[in-house]
Scaffold this motif. Structure first.
Motif, PDB file in Angstrom:
ATOM      1  N   ILE A 132      17.510  -0.278   9.283  1.00 41.81           N
ATOM      2  CA  ILE A 132      16.385  -0.719  10.119  1.00 41.81           C
ATOM      3  C   ILE A 132      15.185  -1.182   9.295  1.00 41.81           C
ATOM      4  CG2 ILE A 132      17.140   0.845  11.956  1.00 41.81           C
ATOM      5  CD1 ILE A 132      14.599   2.544  11.334  1.00 41.81           C
ATOM      6  N   GLY A 133      15.303  -1.121   7.958  1.00 44.16           N
ATOM      7  CA  GLY A 133      14.226  -1.641   7.126  1.00 44.16           C
ATOM      8  C   GLY A 133      12.875  -1.005   7.394  1.00 44.16           C
ATOM      9  N   PHE A 134      12.871   0.301   7.655  1.00 43.94           N
ATOM     10  CA  PHE A 134      11.692   1.119   7.980  1.00 43.94           C
ATOM     11  C   PHE A 134      10.815   0.483   9.056  1.00 43.94           C
ATOM     12  CE2 PHE A 134      10.307  -1.240   4.159  1.00 43.94           C
ATOM     13  CZ  PHE A 134       9.032  -1.697   4.503  1.00 43.94           C
ATOM     14  N   ALA A 135      11.412  -0.382   9.887  1.00 50.20           N
ATOM     15  CA  ALA A 135      10.706  -1.089  10.965  1.00 50.20           C
ATOM     16  C   ALA A 135       9.545  -1.920  10.417  1.00 50.20           C
ATOM     17  CB  ALA A 135      10.208  -0.115  12.031  1.00 50.20           C
ATOM     18  N   GLY A 136       9.671  -2.309   9.157  1.00 52.98           N
ATOM     19  CA  GLY A 136       8.620  -3.124   8.556  1.00 52.98           C
ATOM     20  C   GLY A 136       9.145  -4.419   7.965  1.00 52.98           C
ATOM     21  N   MET A 137      10.402  -4.760   8.273  1.00 53.99           N
ATOM     22  CA  MET A 137      11.042  -5.911   7.659  1.00 53.99           C
ATOM     23  C   MET A 137      11.568  -6.892   8.704  1.00 53.99           C
ATOM     24  SD  MET A 137      10.768  -5.581   4.417  1.00 53.99           S
ATOM     25  CE  MET A 137      10.794  -4.471   3.001  1.00 53.99           C
ATOM     26  N   GLY A 138      10.819  -7.081   9.775  1.00 54.07           N
ATOM     27  CA  GLY A 138      11.234  -7.996  10.828  1.00 54.07           C
ATOM     28  C   GLY A 138      11.020  -9.448  10.445  1.00 54.07           C
ATOM     29  N   LYS A 139      11.084 -10.316  11.438  1.00 55.77           N
ATOM     30  CA  LYS A 139      11.063 -11.760  11.176  1.00 55.77           C
ATOM     31  C   LYS A 139       9.752 -12.230  10.547  1.00 55.77           C
ATOM     32  CE  LYS A 139       9.326 -12.986  15.784  1.00 55.77           C
ATOM     33  NZ  LYS A 139       9.575 -13.769  17.023  1.00 55.77           N
ATOM     34  N   GLU A 140       8.659 -11.461  10.735  1.00 59.69           N
ATOM     35  CA  GLU A 140       7.363 -11.874  10.215  1.00 59.69           C
ATOM     36  C   GLU A 140       7.177 -11.544   8.737  1.00 59.69           C
ATOM     37  OE1 GLU A 140       6.972 -10.093  14.405  1.00 59.69           O
ATOM     38  OE2 GLU A 140       7.819  -9.482  12.466  1.00 59.69           O
ATOM     39  N   SER A 141       8.131 -10.834   8.154  1.00 63.35           N
ATOM     40  CA  SER A 141       7.902 -10.200   6.855  1.00 63.35           C
ATOM     41  C   SER A 141       8.655 -10.866   5.706  1.00 63.35           C
ATOM     42  CB  SER A 141       8.323  -8.726   6.924  1.00 63.35           C
ATOM     43  OG  SER A 141       7.561  -8.033   7.903  1.00 63.35           O
ATOM     44  N   ASP A 142       8.018 -10.802   4.521  1.00 63.96           N
ATOM     45  CA  ASP A 142       8.711 -10.982   3.256  1.00 63.96           C
ATOM     46  C   ASP A 142       8.465  -9.705   2.452  1.00 63.96           C
ATOM     47  OD1 ASP A 142       6.157 -11.144   2.137  1.00 63.96           O
ATOM     48  OD2 ASP A 142       6.193 -13.326   1.983  1.00 63.96           O
ATOM     49  N   PHE A 143       8.959  -9.645   1.201  1.00 59.78           N
ATOM     50  CA  PHE A 143       8.821  -8.402   0.444  1.00 59.78           C
ATOM     51  C   PHE A 143       8.763  -8.710  -1.044  1.00 59.78           C
ATOM     52  CE2 PHE A 143      10.682  -4.254  -1.140  1.00 59.78           C
ATOM     53  CZ  PHE A 143       9.565  -3.496  -0.831  1.00 59.78           C
ATOM     54  N   PHE A 144       7.873  -8.050  -1.744  1.00 58.94           N
ATOM     55  CA  PHE A 144       7.610  -8.374  -3.148  1.00 58.94           C
ATOM     56  C   PHE A 144       8.823  -8.180  -4.046  1.00 58.94           C
ATOM     57  CE2 PHE A 144       6.973  -3.824  -3.189  1.00 58.94           C
ATOM     58  CZ  PHE A 144       7.243  -3.415  -4.484  1.00 58.94           C
ATOM     59  N   MET A 145       9.695  -7.219  -3.730  1.00 61.31           N
ATOM     60  CA  MET A 145      10.869  -6.968  -4.576  1.00 61.31           C
ATOM     61  C   MET A 145      11.903  -8.087  -4.476  1.00 61.31           C
ATOM     62  SD  MET A 145      10.607  -4.184  -6.398  1.00 61.31           S
ATOM     63  CE  MET A 145      12.248  -3.571  -6.769  1.00 61.31           C
ATOM     64  N   ASP A 146      11.827  -8.878  -3.414  1.00 58.41           N
ATOM     65  CA  ASP A 146      12.755  -9.992  -3.230  1.00 58.41           C
ATOM     66  C   ASP A 146      12.139 -11.337  -3.608  1.00 58.41           C
ATOM     67  OD1 ASP A 146      14.706  -8.312  -2.371  1.00 58.41           O
ATOM     68  OD2 ASP A 146      14.889  -9.123  -0.359  1.00 58.41           O
ATOM     69  N   GLY A 147      10.926 -11.303  -4.140  1.00 54.03           N
ATOM     70  CA  GLY A 147      10.258 -12.548  -4.497  1.00 54.03           C
ATOM     71  C   GLY A 147       9.186 -12.972  -3.517  1.00 54.03           C
ATOM     72  N   GLY A 148       8.977 -12.172  -2.476  1.00 54.25           N
ATOM     73  CA  GLY A 148       7.906 -12.449  -1.525  1.00 54.25           C
ATOM     74  C   GLY A 148       6.589 -11.858  -1.995  1.00 54.25           C
ATOM     75  N   LYS A 149       5.607 -11.793  -1.099  1.00 59.27           N
ATOM     76  CA  LYS A 149       4.276 -11.304  -1.464  1.00 59.27           C
ATOM     77  C   LYS A 149       3.930  -9.976  -0.802  1.00 59.27           C
ATOM     78  CE  LYS A 149       2.516 -16.030  -2.010  1.00 59.27           C
ATOM     79  NZ  LYS A 149       1.517 -17.035  -1.523  1.00 59.27           N
ATOM     80  N   GLN A 150       4.553  -9.677   0.299  1.00 62.05           N
ATOM     81  CA  GLN A 150       4.148  -8.529   1.111  1.00 62.05           C
ATOM     82  C   GLN A 150       4.528  -7.200   0.468  1.00 62.05           C
ATOM     83  OE1 GLN A 150       4.803  -8.506   5.533  1.00 62.05           O
ATOM     84  NE2 GLN A 150       6.182  -6.814   5.040  1.00 62.05           N
ATOM     85  N   VAL A 151       3.602  -6.250   0.566  1.00 60.35           N
ATOM     86  CA  VAL A 151       3.873  -4.869   0.174  1.00 60.35           C
ATOM     87  C   VAL A 151       4.021  -4.003   1.421  1.00 60.35           C
ATOM     88  CG1 VAL A 151       3.024  -2.857  -1.098  1.00 60.35           C
ATOM     89  CG2 VAL A 151       2.589  -5.163  -1.976  1.00 60.35           C
ATOM     90  N   PHE A 152       3.140  -4.240   2.394  1.00 63.51           N
ATOM     91  CA  PHE A 152       3.149  -3.479   3.644  1.00 63.51           C
ATOM     92  C   PHE A 152       3.257  -4.422   4.841  1.00 63.51           C
ATOM     93  CE2 PHE A 152       0.320  -1.261   0.670  1.00 63.51           C
ATOM     94  CZ  PHE A 152       0.983  -0.046   0.552  1.00 63.51           C
ATOM     95  N   PRO A 153       3.812  -3.946   5.960  1.00 61.97           N
ATOM     96  CA  PRO A 153       3.658  -4.684   7.208  1.00 61.97           C
ATOM     97  C   PRO A 153       2.162  -4.822   7.510  1.00 61.97           C
ATOM     98  CG  PRO A 153       5.241  -2.893   7.449  1.00 61.97           C
ATOM     99  CD  PRO A 153       4.569  -2.694   6.131  1.00 61.97           C
ATOM    100  N   LYS A 154       1.791  -5.864   8.234  1.00 60.83           N
ATOM    101  CA  LYS A 154       0.370  -6.163   8.383  1.00 60.83           C
ATOM    102  C   LYS A 154      -0.413  -5.074   9.100  1.00 60.83           C
ATOM    103  CE  LYS A 154       0.566  -8.902  12.647  1.00 60.83           C
ATOM    104  NZ  LYS A 154       0.178 -10.194  13.273  1.00 60.83           N
ATOM    105  N   ASP A 155       0.233  -4.346  10.038  1.00 59.91           N
ATOM    106  CA  ASP A 155      -0.481  -3.264  10.727  1.00 59.91           C
ATOM    107  C   ASP A 155       0.512  -2.315  11.393  1.00 59.91           C
ATOM    108  OD1 ASP A 155       0.306  -4.504  13.174  1.00 59.91           O
ATOM    109  OD2 ASP A 155      -1.495  -5.746  13.147  1.00 59.91           O
ATOM    110  N   LYS A 156      -0.029  -1.220  11.890  1.00 66.07           N
ATOM    111  CA  LYS A 156       0.787  -0.184  12.520  1.00 66.07           C
ATOM    112  C   LYS A 156       1.446  -0.692  13.790  1.00 66.07           C
ATOM    113  CE  LYS A 156       0.427   4.748  13.693  1.00 66.07           C
ATOM    114  NZ  LYS A 156      -0.507   5.916  13.725  1.00 66.07           N
ATOM    115  N   GLU A 157       0.772  -1.571  14.505  1.00 66.41           N
ATOM    116  CA  GLU A 157       1.313  -2.096  15.756  1.00 66.41           C
ATOM    117  C   GLU A 157       2.590  -2.894  15.516  1.00 66.41           C
ATOM    118  OE1 GLU A 157       0.262  -1.119  18.736  1.00 66.41           O
ATOM    119  OE2 GLU A 157      -0.998   0.171  17.482  1.00 66.41           O
ATOM    120  N   LEU A 158       2.679  -3.574  14.385  1.00 66.73           N
ATOM    121  CA  LEU A 158       3.885  -4.333  14.071  1.00 66.73           C
ATOM    122  C   LEU A 158       5.063  -3.384  13.852  1.00 66.73           C
ATOM    123  CD1 LEU A 158       5.327  -6.977  13.472  1.00 66.73           C
ATOM    124  CD2 LEU A 158       4.532  -6.808  11.106  1.00 66.73           C
ATOM    125  N   VAL A 159       4.824  -2.274  13.166  1.00 69.19           N
ATOM    126  CA  VAL A 159       5.879  -1.275  12.957  1.00 69.19           C
ATOM    127  C   VAL A 159       6.345  -0.721  14.302  1.00 69.19           C
ATOM    128  CG1 VAL A 159       6.450   0.946  11.899  1.00 69.19           C
ATOM    129  CG2 VAL A 159       5.012  -0.684  10.661  1.00 69.19           C
TER     130      VAL A 159
END
Length: 361
Positions: A69-96
């Motif tokens: 489930i990607g800690f409910a922080g890896m949905g369609k709006e997200s990228d991730f720094f370990m994969d070459g993206g920029k995001q460290v956190f989901p933008k807010d608690k409501e998104l999670v």
């Protein structure tokens, strides 16, 4: 000249002071992480809450789902720094919360007898300290689930801003009676000090009594190493197979499922291209499976995972996909159907995969 020397000495003192602070901070951080390092035992028993009285039947169709489930922080709006993206956190608690609600709806629709989930946070900064196990228990399962920690750190110091506090792991739920559950540690490929704030991978083993039998159904929930090129992932795979062999030799029925972080198909057989610049999985070596063991994967080649180098865009030509989620089953399990539920990566960077199976006589 004396004035210049004085200025020079002052600058050196300031630089020395700054360097001293940096070194002291680094040493202090390493000491703190060493003292607080998560050091699980080889085997840890997991307490059970007996709420179900049904034993697993033979010769009846059963369903099992695996879903990272990607800690409910890896949905369609997200990228991730370990994969070459920029995001460290989901933008807010409501998104999670939104992702958790979507994940819950998917699991309710699938309505499996057994659920194996990966990357479930119970107290992590990245998911705004939401206890996702409790959320899913109340929203989906209605009965207690089992949790095994595979990532616990008081402070993860990378990247910037740092990930901070982390407590995450594997979650298993069953609508049938559970006799015993345990956390079994896998090899940790990382050395000190890298291992201090890194994952400590494990297997979540669940034993279920079978109706009118002295044998057990053994479920194995797994999430093998991802960002490692030392052979740790392959070692963990062999450890999994050895455990399954021991159980099968006892006459038990064994099905292991989760995120293998290895392609379940040869890369040249996939209907989508991988990128040289983005993480590329090794292929799971089927030759290590004993005779009769079944690698359960969706033969329609529906992707089970996407890269997080950018936010999701189905029409983009540079999206990267993988098939790394699936199951391994022992020969005494008859498999009727394997299907990846294509959710278009709406709420996670993975799709759930479902298997229909029967315990043979």
């Amino acid at each position: 000249m004396k004035k210049q020397r004085h200025i020079f000495k002052t600058i050196l003192k300031v630089l020395g002071f700054i360097v001293g602070i940096v070194i002291s901070t680094f040493v202090g951080l390493v000491l703190f992480l060493t003292i607080t390092e998560f050091k699980p035992n080889r085997v840890t028993m997991i307490p059970l809450e007996k709420t179900v009285e049904k034993t697993v039947p033979k010769n009846k169709k059963l369903t099992i789902v695996s879903f990272n489930i990607g800690f409910a922080g890896m949905g369609k709006e997200s990228d991730f720094f370990m994969d070459g993206g920029k995001q460290v956190f989901p933008k807010d608690k409501e998104l999670v919360k939104k992702n958790l609600e979507g994940i819950s709806e998917i699991l309710q629709t699938i309505d499996a007898d057994f659920s194996l989930l990966q990357e479930v946070d119970i107290d992590s900064r990245r998911s705004y300290n939401i206890n996702e196990q409790n959320f899913l228990n109340e929203a989906v399962f209605k009965t207690p689930s089992l949790f095994a920690t595979n990532f616990k750190a008081a402070f993860v110091p990378v990247p910037f801003p740092p990930l901070g506090k982390m407590h995450s792991g594997l979650l298993t739920n069953s609508r049938y009676d559970i006799g015993e559950a345990s956390r079994v540690s896998l090899t940790v490929p990382f050395k000190w000090p890298i291992r201090l704030a890194n994952l400590k991978r494990c297997l979540l083993i669940t034993r279920l009594p079978i109706e009118n039998s002295d044998k057990e159904l053994v479920l194995v929930n797994l999430h093998l190493e991802a960002y490692d090129d030392t052979g740790g992932r392959e070692t963990q795979t062999r450890e999994l197979i050895q455990l399954m062999k021991k159980e099968y030799e006892k006459g038990n029925y064994v099905i292991a499922g989760g995120d293998f972080n290895q392609s379940l198909f040869p890369l040249d057989k996939l209907p989508f291209e991988l990128s040289k610049d983005i993480w590329k999985p090794n292929v799971l070596d089927e030759s290590i499976l004993p005779d009769g063991y079944q690698l359960l994967k969706d033969e329609t080649l529906t992707p089970s995972c996407r890269s997080l180098h950018k936010v999701y865009n189905a029409s983009s030509e540079d999206m990267v996909y993988y098939i790394i989620d699936g199951f391994i089953a022992t020969p005494n399990i008859a498999v009727n159907h394997v299907e990846t539920y294509q959710q278009d990566f709406e709420y996670s960077d993975h799709n759930p995969i479902v298997v229909n199976f029967v315990l043979k006589d």
